[in-house]
Design a protein around this motif. Structure first.
Motif, mmCIF file in Angstrom:
data_model
loop_
_atom_site.group_PDB
_atom_site.id
_atom_site.type_symbol
_atom_site.label_atom_id
_atom_site.label_comp_id
_atom_site.label_asym_id
_atom_site.label_seq_id
_atom_site.Cartn_x
_atom_site.Cartn_y
_atom_site.Cartn_z
ATOM 1 N N ASP A 30 0.863 -1.164 0.000
ATOM 2 C CA ASP A 30 0.000 0.000 0.000
ATOM 3 C C ASP A 30 0.913 1.232 0.000
ATOM 4 O O ASP A 30 1.510 1.579 1.017
ATOM 5 N N PHE A 31 1.050 1.855 -1.160
ATOM 6 C CA PHE A 31 1.999 2.949 -1.314
ATOM 7 C C PHE A 31 1.610 4.187 -0.502
ATOM 8 O O PHE A 31 2.466 4.904 -0.001
ATOM 9 N N VAL A 32 0.333 4.430 -0.376
ATOM 10 C CA VAL A 32 -0.121 5.590 0.384
ATOM 11 C C VAL A 32 0.249 5.413 1.863
ATOM 12 O O VAL A 32 0.758 6.332 2.502
ATOM 13 N N GLN A 33 0.043 4.203 2.375
ATOM 14 C CA GLN A 33 0.371 3.955 3.765
ATOM 15 C C GLN A 33 1.883 4.054 3.992
ATOM 16 O O GLN A 33 2.329 4.625 4.983
ATOM 17 N N GLU A 34 2.651 3.525 3.088
ATOM 18 C CA GLU A 34 4.110 3.596 3.223
ATOM 19 C C GLU A 34 4.587 5.048 3.188
ATOM 20 O O GLU A 34 5.438 5.455 3.982
ATOM 21 N N LEU A 35 4.042 5.848 2.287
ATOM 22 C CA LEU A 35 4.406 7.255 2.205
ATOM 23 C C LEU A 35 4.019 7.995 3.480
ATOM 24 O O LEU A 35 4.781 8.798 4.023
ATOM 25 N N TYR A 36 2.823 7.708 4.011
ATOM 26 C CA TYR A 36 2.340 8.329 5.246
ATOM 27 C C TYR A 36 3.254 8.000 6.419
ATOM 28 O O TYR A 36 3.647 8.877 7.187
ATOM 29 N N LEU A 37 3.603 6.731 6.564
ATOM 30 C CA LEU A 37 4.479 6.318 7.665
ATOM 31 C C LEU A 37 5.864 6.943 7.539
ATOM 32 O O LEU A 37 6.468 7.340 8.537
ATOM 33 N N LYS A 38 6.364 7.043 6.324
ATOM 34 C CA LYS A 38 7.679 7.650 6.109
ATOM 35 C C LYS A 38 7.667 9.121 6.524
ATOM 36 O O LYS A 38 8.595 9.603 7.176
ATOM 37 N N GLU A 39 6.604 9.849 6.183
ATOM 38 C CA GLU A 39 6.501 11.263 6.542
ATOM 39 C C GLU A 39 6.358 11.452 8.052
ATOM 40 O O GLU A 39 6.900 12.393 8.624
ATOM 41 N N ILE A 40 5.613 10.568 8.707
ATOM 42 C CA ILE A 40 5.449 10.671 10.157
ATOM 43 C C ILE A 40 6.787 10.437 10.857
ATOM 44 O O ILE A 40 7.146 11.142 11.799
ATOM 45 N N LYS A 41 7.536 9.453 10.415
ATOM 46 C CA LYS A 41 8.838 9.169 11.032
ATOM 47 C C LYS A 41 9.830 10.299 10.793
ATOM 48 O O LYS A 41 10.692 10.556 11.629
ATOM 49 N N ALA A 42 9.730 10.995 9.678
ATOM 50 C CA ALA A 42 10.669 12.064 9.360
ATOM 51 C C ALA A 42 10.293 13.392 10.000
ATOM 52 O O ALA A 42 11.086 14.324 9.978
ATOM 53 N N TYR A 43 9.126 13.510 10.611
ATOM 54 C CA TYR A 43 8.659 14.778 11.179
ATOM 55 C C TYR A 43 9.448 15.130 12.430
ATOM 56 O O TYR A 43 9.628 14.318 13.331
ATOM 57 N N LYS A 44 9.886 16.346 12.511
ATOM 58 C CA LYS A 44 10.576 16.884 13.690
ATOM 59 C C LYS A 44 9.754 18.069 14.199
ATOM 60 O O LYS A 44 9.495 19.014 13.454
ATOM 61 N N ALA A 45 9.345 18.000 15.460
ATOM 62 C CA ALA A 45 8.555 19.087 16.039
ATOM 63 C C ALA A 45 9.430 20.318 16.219
ATOM 64 O O ALA A 45 10.590 20.204 16.601
ATOM 65 N N PRO A 46 8.904 21.498 15.927
ATOM 66 C CA PRO A 46 9.710 22.715 16.122
ATOM 67 C C PRO A 46 9.974 22.925 17.616
ATOM 68 O O PRO A 46 9.118 22.622 18.445
ATOM 69 N N PRO A 47 11.140 23.436 17.983
ATOM 70 C CA PRO A 47 11.442 23.653 19.403
ATOM 71 C C PRO A 47 10.553 24.764 19.976
ATOM 72 O O PRO A 47 10.269 25.752 19.309
ATOM 73 N N ALA A 48 10.114 24.563 21.227
ATOM 74 C CA ALA A 48 9.242 25.543 21.877
ATOM 75 C C ALA A 48 10.076 26.728 22.345
ATOM 76 O O ALA A 48 11.220 26.571 22.782
ATOM 77 N N ALA A 49 9.512 27.910 22.238
ATOM 78 C CA ALA A 49 10.202 29.116 22.685
ATOM 79 C C ALA A 49 10.303 29.108 24.207
ATOM 80 O O ALA A 49 9.463 28.528 24.902
ATOM 81 N N LYS A 50 11.325 29.764 24.749
ATOM 82 C CA LYS A 50 11.532 29.767 26.194
ATOM 83 C C LYS A 50 10.422 30.523 26.932
ATOM 84 O O LYS A 50 10.076 30.195 28.047
ATOM 85 N N ASP A 51 9.859 31.533 26.309
ATOM 86 C CA ASP A 51 8.810 32.309 26.956
ATOM 87 C C ASP A 51 7.421 31.988 26.387
ATOM 88 O O ASP A 51 6.541 32.836 26.391
ATOM 89 N N ALA A 52 7.207 30.775 25.942
ATOM 90 C CA ALA A 52 5.912 30.390 25.369
ATOM 91 C C ALA A 52 4.822 30.317 26.431
ATOM 92 O O ALA A 52 3.648 30.455 26.130
ATOM 93 N N HIS A 53 5.188 30.115 27.674
ATOM 94 C CA HIS A 53 4.215 29.971 28.749
ATOM 95 C C HIS A 53 3.746 31.304 29.333
ATOM 96 O O HIS A 53 2.838 31.333 30.154
ATOM 97 N N VAL A 54 4.330 32.406 28.913
ATOM 98 C CA VAL A 54 4.084 33.691 29.563
ATOM 99 C C VAL A 54 2.605 34.086 29.524
ATOM 100 O O VAL A 54 2.036 34.493 30.521
#
Length: 129
Positions: A30-54
């Protein structure tokens, strides 16, 4: 006898076709599923700012400590004032304020709890016009 052989041959063809179908379905990806899983594994969350809780978190401050109530200086005179007051006056004012409540309500107010209970137990006579 030929009808039995025909049924047996038909059954073997059905089984062999279903085996071929199931094996080809497992081999196919299933190529769609393989592509989806590959994108999820490659995702990196952006770092949170130090004053994001203000703006979100409030500063905690302890509530003020309660103060002990002050005792009256002359407790005996306040108790005598309380004992001399008559709580019946409030019900008399309420009865005087509502004279339109009728003759029955005045009897109940004057008689106390016993009169009230008797009035509740009494049968109600409604006038039909």
């Amino acid at each position: 006898m030929s009808s039995i052989l025909r049924r047996a041959v038909g059954a073997t063809r059905t089984v062999s076709c279903s085996r071929a179908f199931s094996s080809s379905a497992a081999a196919r990806k299933d190529f769609v599923q393989e592509l989806y899983l590959k994108e999820i594994k490659a995702y990196k969350a952006p770092p949170a700012a130090k004053d994001a809780h203000v703006g979100v978190v409030k500063a905690y401050a302890l509530p003020p400590a309660p103060k002990a109530p002050a005792l009256p200086t002359d407790l005996a005179s306040e108790l005598s004032t309380y004992d001399s007051s008559e709580p019946v006056q409030a019900t008399e004012k309420a009865a005087a304020a509502a004279p339109s409540a009728g003759h029955h309500a005045a009897e109940v107010a004057d008689g106390g709890a016993e009169a009230f209970l008797e009035a509740c137990e009494a049968t109600v006579h409604e006038e039909h016009h």
